[in-house]
Design a protein around this motif. Structure first.
Motif, short mmCIF file in Angstrom:
data_model
loop_
_atom_site.label_atom_id
_atom_site.label_comp_id
_atom_site.label_asym_id
_atom_site.label_seq_id
_atom_site.Cartn_x
_atom_site.Cartn_y
_atom_site.Cartn_z
N ASP A 153 0.86 -1.08 0.12
CA ASP A 153 -0.14 -0.01 -0.07
C ASP A 153 0.62 1.34 -0.51
OD1 ASP A 153 -2.21 -1.79 -0.02
OD2 ASP A 153 -2.91 -1.04 1.98
N ASP A 167 0.74 4.37 1.34
CA ASP A 167 0.68 4.38 3.20
C ASP A 167 1.96 3.89 4.11
OD1 ASP A 167 -0.69 2.08 3.17
OD2 ASP A 167 -2.52 3.04 4.20
N GLN A 203 1.42 1.80 5.27
CA GLN A 203 1.56 1.15 7.28
C GLN A 203 1.67 -0.37 6.92
OE1 GLN A 203 -3.28 1.79 6.58
NE2 GLN A 203 -2.36 1.83 8.76
N ARG A 239 -1.06 4.96 9.85
CA ARG A 239 -1.32 5.65 8.44
C ARG A 239 -0.95 6.67 8.80
NH1 ARG A 239 -3.47 7.26 3.41
NH2 ARG A 239 -3.96 5.50 2.73
MG MG Z 1 -3.89 1.82 4.48
#
Ligand code: MG
Ligand code: UDP
Length: 350
Positions: free
Chosen positions: A117, A119, A121, A222
């Motif tokens: 992803d 972000d 994370q 995040r």
């Molecule tokens: Mg995320």
């Protein structure tokens, strides 16, 4: 698992030079993408320096019809550095389509692809273990989160419920595996053979078989921006997941229908017997309750069958799963900046 990790040091030399593509779906990620891209680049360069991956490895962003400056930023990143490449959809097609497009495009250039992803994370340091498993002969490596501590109460409860339902319905889905995974070229070629429009990669990929392993990773908060998985998107993913992986809901309806019919026959016999014995059949409330129950059950069952019919309709039309509007990719190693470059407009990162 630990055995496979111990073998990595020796085997990494055998497969030294495998090209890794990191596929990153992005939807309105202007707040995180610059920081994330730097972290990804640092990690990739460390992997190149350690001889874990080839210098031809790249980070491929997939812009899923963002309405903010995400694509402009990706554009600028690609212009500044060979390690980045990007493709952009004509509109928002959803996370599953974005990672599929990235994987199928990267397949032409890469020996292995990892989806992660935007972000970050998901812990990017887990890449070492993914590559070690690949070097040990795995064609697919699934990333599984250690816990769900970073999720709110609602997301944690609905996610746990979803995986429970999937297991009850007999779907082979790894709990807490969220599209952070490695696929080898061989597995990507097999995935490309699947033409389904109703995409649920977490369910589909395990059905392909191949030697696989699991890597556990920590999930962080995040850093900026909001989750792009709205409740509507989560519900759609859950329904897509269930309808694309199992027909058991229809079997359950058949079973309920059978038992309700059996009960009705018993009730009819009882009422006739009661009538002949000269008793009054108590009427209004029972009739109302039964008709409401039956009406509810019928509409609910029709709805479930309708979901499947809707999916068949979409599969029959076989529209493109996504439309790529722009694609940026530059030949050469990640440290080679000399290649020519052309595409539409660019943007300064400042
Ligand atoms: Mg995320
Ligand atoms: N994403 C996407 N298309 C969408 C929704 C999300 O490409 O329609 C991407 C998003 O940019 C991110 C990843 O999918 O890279 C996971 O989304 P997010 O982090 O918002 O989900 P969460 O971690 O909250 O489940």
């Amino acid at each position: 698992m630990s055995e496979s990790i111990n073998c990595i040091e020796e085997n990494s030399n055998i497969d030294r030079g495998s090209i890794l593509y990191l596929v990153v779906p992005c939807y309105n990620e202007e707040e995180v993408i610059i920081t994330s891209s730097q972290k990804m680049k640092d990690k990739m360069q460390r992997l190149v320096n350690n001889g874990f991956i080839s210098p031809k490895s790249k980070i491929m962003f997939v812009n899923d019809g963002s309405k903010d400056n995400t694509w402009k930023i990706i554009h600028a990143l690609c212009k500044a550095d060979n390690i980045f490449s990007g493709l952009s959809f004509s509109r928002n097609y959803g996370h599953q389509s974005a990672i599929l497009a990235g994987m199928l495009t990267a397949r032409q250039y890469a020996d292995m692809v990892v989806t992660i992803d935007a972000d970050l994370q998901q812990d990017i340091e887990a890449l070492d273990e993914f590559i070690k498993c690949y070097n040990d002969g795995c064609e697919i490596v699934y990333g599984v989160r250690n816990d769900r501590d970073t999720d709110g109460f609602f997301k944690k409860t609905t996610a746990t419920l979803f995986y429970k339902i999937m297991h009850i319905l007999g779907c082979n889905v790894l709990s807490n595996h969220a599209d952070y995974r490695l696929l080898s070229k061989k597995a990507l070629d097999a995935l490309a053979e699947h033409n389904e429009v109703n995409l649920f990669l977490r369910g589909l990929i395990p059905t392909m078989g191949f030697q696989s392993d699991v890597v556990y990773f920590d999930v962080k908060e995040r850093e900026a921006g909001k989750s792009k998985y709205t409740l509507k998107k989560m519900m759609t993913l859950a329904v897509d997941g269930i309808t694309s992986m199992s027909t058991r809901p229809i079997q359950i309806i058949t079973l309920i229908g059978f038992f309700v019919s059996l009960f009705s026959v018993i009730m009819i016999i009882y009422c006739i017997w009661d009538w002949f014995s000269g008793h009054n059949v108590p009427g209004y409330t029972t009739t109302l309750v039964v008709s409401l129950l039956m009406g509810g059950l019928t509409i609910f069952s029709l709805g479930i069958v309708g979901e499947y019919v809707g999916k068949i309709y979409l599969e029959a039309k076989a529209r493109p799963r996504y439309i790529v509007e722009s694609f940026i990719w530059k030949e050469g190693d990640t440290l080679d900046f000399s290649n020519s470059y052309s595409d539409k407009e660019g943007v300064d990162l400042q």
